[in-house]
Design a protein around this motif. Structure first.
Motif, PDB file in Angstrom:
ATOM      1  N   ASP A  50       8.595   9.068 -11.856  1.00 37.87           N
ATOM      2  CA  ASP A  50       8.165   7.912 -12.445  1.00 37.87           C
ATOM      3  C   ASP A  50       8.596   6.598 -11.932  1.00 37.87           C
ATOM      4  OD1 ASP A  50       6.889   6.424 -14.440  1.00 37.87           O
ATOM      5  OD2 ASP A  50       8.115   6.848 -15.996  1.00 37.87           O
ATOM      6  N   ASP A  53      -2.488  10.956   0.864  1.00 35.32           N
ATOM      7  CA  ASP A  53      -3.610  10.786  -0.167  1.00 35.32           C
ATOM      8  C   ASP A  53      -4.129  12.350  -0.142  1.00 35.32           C
ATOM      9  OD1 ASP A  53      -6.156  10.709  -1.109  1.00 35.32           O
ATOM     10  OD2 ASP A  53      -5.983   8.455  -0.710  1.00 35.32           O
ATOM     11  N   LYS A  54      -4.709  12.721  -1.252  1.00 34.13           N
ATOM     12  CA  LYS A  54      -5.268  14.284  -1.499  1.00 34.13           C
ATOM     13  C   LYS A  54      -6.398  14.222  -0.656  1.00 34.13           C
ATOM     14  CE  LYS A  54      -3.188  15.699  -5.863  1.00 34.13           C
ATOM     15  NZ  LYS A  54      -2.907  15.240  -6.936  1.00 34.13           N
ATOM     16  N   ARG A 102       2.582   1.996  -3.352  1.00 37.28           N
ATOM     17  CA  ARG A 102       1.660   2.440  -4.414  1.00 37.28           C
ATOM     18  C   ARG A 102       1.366   3.988  -4.167  1.00 37.28           C
ATOM     19  NH1 ARG A 102      -0.439  -2.673  -4.630  1.00 37.28           N
ATOM     20  NH2 ARG A 102      -1.719  -2.321  -2.740  1.00 37.28           N
ATOM     21  N   LEU A 103       1.258   4.255  -2.582  1.00 38.19           N
ATOM     22  CA  LEU A 103       0.918   5.523  -2.269  1.00 38.19           C
ATOM     23  C   LEU A 103       2.122   6.709  -2.725  1.00 38.19           C
ATOM     24  CD1 LEU A 103      -1.031   7.590  -0.835  1.00 38.19           C
ATOM     25  CD2 LEU A 103       0.412   7.047   1.399  1.00 38.19           C
ATOM     26  N   ARG A 104       3.337   6.249  -2.464  1.00 39.19           N
ATOM     27  CA  ARG A 104       4.569   6.768  -2.651  1.00 39.19           C
ATOM     28  C   ARG A 104       4.577   7.258  -3.941  1.00 39.19           C
ATOM     29  NH1 ARG A 104       9.615   7.397  -0.411  1.00 39.19           N
ATOM     30  NH2 ARG A 104      10.389   6.530  -2.836  1.00 39.19           N
ATOM     31  N   ILE A 105       4.190   6.199  -5.096  1.00 35.29           N
ATOM     32  CA  ILE A 105       4.327   6.473  -6.475  1.00 35.29           C
ATOM     33  C   ILE A 105       3.311   7.704  -6.884  1.00 35.29           C
ATOM     34  CG2 ILE A 105       3.842   5.345  -8.717  1.00 35.29           C
ATOM     35  CD1 ILE A 105       5.286   3.013  -7.590  1.00 35.29           C
ATOM     36  N   GLU A 106       2.149   7.209  -6.485  1.00 32.73           N
ATOM     37  CA  GLU A 106       1.116   8.196  -6.739  1.00 32.73           C
ATOM     38  C   GLU A 106       1.200   9.607  -6.373  1.00 32.73           C
ATOM     39  OE1 GLU A 106      -2.826   6.563  -5.071  1.00 32.73           O
ATOM     40  OE2 GLU A 106      -3.322   8.650  -4.615  1.00 32.73           O
ATOM     41  N   VAL A 107       1.719   9.785  -5.038  1.00 29.86           N
ATOM     42  CA  VAL A 107       1.792  11.156  -4.677  1.00 29.86           C
ATOM     43  C   VAL A 107       3.102  11.786  -5.203  1.00 29.86           C
ATOM     44  CG1 VAL A 107       2.409  12.318  -2.246  1.00 29.86           C
ATOM     45  CG2 VAL A 107       0.650  10.735  -2.386  1.00 29.86           C
ATOM     46  N   ARG A 114       4.145  11.503  -8.206  1.00 30.40           N
ATOM     47  CA  ARG A 114       3.937  11.863  -9.486  1.00 30.40           C
ATOM     48  C   ARG A 114       3.729  13.478  -9.811  1.00 30.40           C
ATOM     49  NH1 ARG A 114       3.434   7.686 -13.136  1.00 30.40           N
ATOM     50  NH2 ARG A 114       2.417   8.998 -14.910  1.00 30.40           N
ATOM     51  N   ASP A 115       3.154  13.957  -8.872  1.00 33.73           N
ATOM     52  CA  ASP A 115       2.787  15.379  -8.821  1.00 33.73           C
ATOM     53  C   ASP A 115       4.103  16.286  -8.676  1.00 33.73           C
ATOM     54  OD1 ASP A 115       0.316  14.841  -9.039  1.00 33.73           O
ATOM     55  OD2 ASP A 115      -0.170  14.924  -6.983  1.00 33.73           O
ATOM     56  N   ASP A 123       0.743  -1.250  -0.116  1.00 35.02           N
ATOM     57  CA  ASP A 123      -0.103  -0.020  -0.012  1.00 35.02           C
ATOM     58  C   ASP A 123       0.580   1.269   0.035  1.00 35.02           C
ATOM     59  OD1 ASP A 123      -2.589  -0.646   0.117  1.00 35.02           O
ATOM     60  OD2 ASP A 123      -3.161   0.183   2.131  1.00 35.02           O
TER      61      ASP A 123
END
Ligand SMILES: CC(C)(COP(=O)(O)OP(=O)(O)OC[C@H]1O[C@@H](n2cnc3c(N)ncnc32)[C@H](O)[C@@H]1OP(=O)(O)O)[C@@H](O)C(=O)NCCC(=O)NCCS
Length: 199
Positions: free
Chosen positions: A38, A107-108, A24-29, A31-32, A21
């Motif tokens: 990437d 998470d936003k 995945r969160l690190r990759i998602e946040v 990316r901004d 989890d």
């Protein structure tokens, strides 16, 4: 989304169930902007293993039920890589005096609830429990003000960090290598450290 979020410190094997989890969160946040990272799950899992393996490290997890919605990491600078230690050694610091806060990701949907403040409080409390640190630090990527991916409404976190007692130290610089979203290869990014003096 429940508003009862647990924010607490984890170390060692207690982290294992949360690693997928968290990766995945690190990759998602990240990316901004300004990170534009990437990322890959394989790299993330290897990176996070450092925290499982080091008993002096900490990951503060924000959990909504069992779901990881935020995380913040830290460890003694003496256990970090040469490129992070170098600017401190070149500027006359004793590495044993420095505690390093690596990152915070949230998470936003859970921002603006005070969890970012808790992340600093918990990491600083962990440093105090370990004892012996004179400086707490983190570093931030420098992007040009006219960067094409900079959102028009982007607000830097400088005021948030100042309010927590951290100040930018332009003499403490390093670089990190990663692949930006728009690139095909990894490139080095300039990073500047921020510092809070404990005593
Ligand atoms: C940094 C981050 C963890 C902050 O989390 P948060 O829970 O929303 O922050 P808080 O609710 O604790 O807010 C703390 C303060 O910072 C301010 N703040 C929070 N996010 C901000 C932002 N993006 N821009 C400007 N100010 C911000 C809040 O207004 C608040 O101010 P106050 O102390 O005067 O009330 C979150 O925005 C995030 O994950 N950002 C993306 C990743 C990142 O940049 N990480 C930091 C470097 S690794």
């Amino acid at each position: 989304m429940s508003k009862i979020i647990s924010v607490r410190r984890y170390s060692g094997e207690a982290l294992i169930p949360y690693i997928p989890d968290l990766a995945r969160l690190r990759i998602e946040v990240f990316r901004d902007f300004p990170y534009l990272y990437d990322g890959s799950l394989d790299y993330e899992k290897k990176y996070l293993q450092t925290y499982i393996d080091n008993p002096a490290s900490v990951i503060v997890l924000a959990l909504d039920g069992d779901k990881v919605v935020g995380a913040s990491t830290a460890l003694p600078m003496k256990d970090e890589t040469e490129e992070l230690q170098r600017p401190f050694l070149e500027n006359g610091y004793n590495i044993d005096d420095v505690f390093y806060c690596s990152e915070s990701v949230l998470d936003k949907n859970y921002r603006g609830l005070g969890i970012g403040v808790r992340f600093f409080e918990e990491r600083e409390a962990h440093a105090a429990d370990l004892g012996g640190f004179k400086h707490i630090t983190f570093c931030c990527v420098e992007r040009p003000v006219d960067h094409p991916r900079r959102p028009a409404d982007y607000v830097p976190l400088d005021a948030f960090w100042n309010k927590r007692g951290y100040f930018k130290h332009p003499e403490l610089k390093t670089s990190y290598v990663w692949k930006d979203l728009d690139d095909t290869e990894e490139t080095a990014k300039p990073m500047t450290f921020w510092l809070k003096h404990e005593r």
